[in-house]
Design an enzyme around this catalytic site. Structure first.
Site, PDB file in Angstrom:
ATOM      1  CE  LYS A 181      34.258  32.406  71.042  1.00 13.10           C
ATOM      2  NZ  LYS A 181      33.277  33.366  71.789  1.00 13.10           N
ATOM      3  NE  ARG A 230      35.621  47.057  78.299  1.00 12.44           N
ATOM      4  CZ  ARG A 230      34.494  46.711  78.166  1.00 12.44           C
ATOM      5  NH1 ARG A 230      33.864  46.711  76.868  1.00 12.44           N
ATOM      6  NH2 ARG A 230      33.722  46.289  79.121  1.00 12.44           N
ATOM      7  NE  ARG A 285      26.544  38.110  72.998  1.00 11.50           N
ATOM      8  CZ  ARG A 285      27.598  37.368  72.675  1.00 11.50           C
ATOM      9  NH1 ARG A 285      27.755  36.247  73.293  1.00 11.50           N
ATOM     10  NH2 ARG A 285      28.381  37.925  71.970  1.00 11.50           N
ATOM     11  N   PRO A 327      37.084  38.867  69.737  1.00 17.18           N
ATOM     12  CG  PRO A 327      39.175  38.485  70.094  1.00 17.18           C
ATOM     13  CD  PRO A 327      38.368  39.386  70.358  1.00 17.18           C
ATOM     14  CD  GLU A 328      32.171  35.444  66.560  1.00 17.91           C
ATOM     15  OE1 GLU A 328      32.265  34.154  66.006  1.00 17.91           O
ATOM     16  OE2 GLU A 328      31.492  36.269  66.696  1.00 17.91           O
ATOM     17  NE  ARG A 348      22.766  21.229  75.634  1.00 18.47           N
ATOM     18  CZ  ARG A 348      22.327  21.849  76.868  1.00 18.47           C
ATOM     19  NH1 ARG A 348      22.271  21.019  77.885  1.00 18.47           N
ATOM     20  NH2 ARG A 348      22.102  23.028  77.003  1.00 18.47           N
TER      21      ARG A 348
END
Ligand SMILES: [Zn+2]
Length: 294
Positions: free
Chosen positions: A59, A113, A276, A2-3, A166
């Site tokens: 999160k 899990r 990803r 979940p985000e 960055r």
């Protein structure tokens, strides 16, 4: 996993269910749940504490307790909470922890899990104001959490400064780094980049001011829309009432490889960036220009 929108949905629902209740007991037979602190120690600290509020940081689901502590829960892949009314029978399968409240109701933490984690911290340590962007921090995640994208302090100017610091990083993995901006994961990074017409491999420093402004708007737009729809359900996510979210029906690129782009009709492309799955439109998200060799 979940985000931000999914965790926000869960936190809002939990707030209605448990705010004001006092923890009589906390029990777990999964020792790693609270590591490095042993479960009995966490249980002793939780006993007798009232839940003043339930919120979200990045999160994490955050239970704010009277006295200033906060119990942070990382749901990871399959973690979720199940509220139990008075006298409700046996816990469901894969229950890893149980809160019993003084009024006889309860809250189970169910996690098939076993990847979810709970940590009890000082509320001040996870305050959302300011901060963010320091990707050199080695502190545990909850202490190194970046800026909240829906807070006022997440401005175009701040985002511009962060991307300049960055500048060599590819934009998509940078959006996923929780130490910079908190709460964005793979789904909403792909969606926001499509909306702002920025290729996921562009370097942060190559974004022009109008692109930074578009990205800022897009991040907030997709997160707010997803919260309105109670998040996305891909595999196992359910809200606290056991219902799936609705945002998965609104994806424009995520998980839509080969389908036509909503804006230009080109086929959505799936690539793998930083391990990803990433989805973009090859026509309206222009790839980075090849750098001239010096
Ligand atoms: Zn397109």
């Amino acid at each position: 996993m979940p985000e931000l929108p999914e965790v926000e949905t869960i936190a809002r629902q939990l707030a209605e269910l448990v705010t004001g209740r006092t923890i009589a007991a906390f029990a777990s037979d999964w020792q790693r749940l609270t590591e490095p602190e042993p479960v009995p120690l966490v249980a002793a600290r939780l006993a007798g504490r009232r839940i003043d509020a339930v919120g979200r940081r990045g999160k994490l689901v955050v239970f704010a307790l009277d006295g200033g502590d906060a119990l942070c829960t990382s749901l990871r892949m399959t973690g979720r909470f199940a509220f139990k009314e008075l006298g409700e029978a046996a816990p469901e399968r894969f229950t890893r922890a149980t809160f019993t409240f003084t009024d006889g109701t309860g809250l189970d933490f169910v996690d098939m899990r076993k990847l979810g984690r709970m940590i009890l911290v000082d509320s001040a340590e996870i305050a959302p104001a300011g901060g963010g962007g320091d990707l050199t921090l080695k502190a545990p995640l909850h202490l190194a959490m970046g800026r909240e994208p829906l807070e006022r302090s997440f401005t175009v100017a701040w985002l511009g400064g962060f991307l300049r610091r960055r500048r060599r990083a590819a934009i998509k993995p940078l959006l996923l780094d929780q130490r910079g901006i908190a709460g964005i994961g793979n789904i909403y990074a792909s969606e926001a980049l499509w909306r702002s017409r920025i290729h996921p491999l562009r370097s942060a420093g190559s974004l022009k001011p109008d692109e930074i402004a578009r990205l800022h708007e897009a991040i907030r737009w997709v997160l707010r829309k997803a919260i309105r729809l109670h998040g996305s359900t891909l595999r196992t996510y359910r809200d606290s009432n056991g219902r799936p979210g609705g945002m998965q029906h609104e994806f424009v690129v995520y998980d839509r490889a080969g389908e036509p782009c909503d804006r230009c009709g080109a086929s959505i492309k799936r690539t793998v960036i930083g391990g990803r799955s990433t989805y973009h439109c090859p026509r309206c998200q222009h790839p980075p220009r090849a750098r001239a060799t010096p």
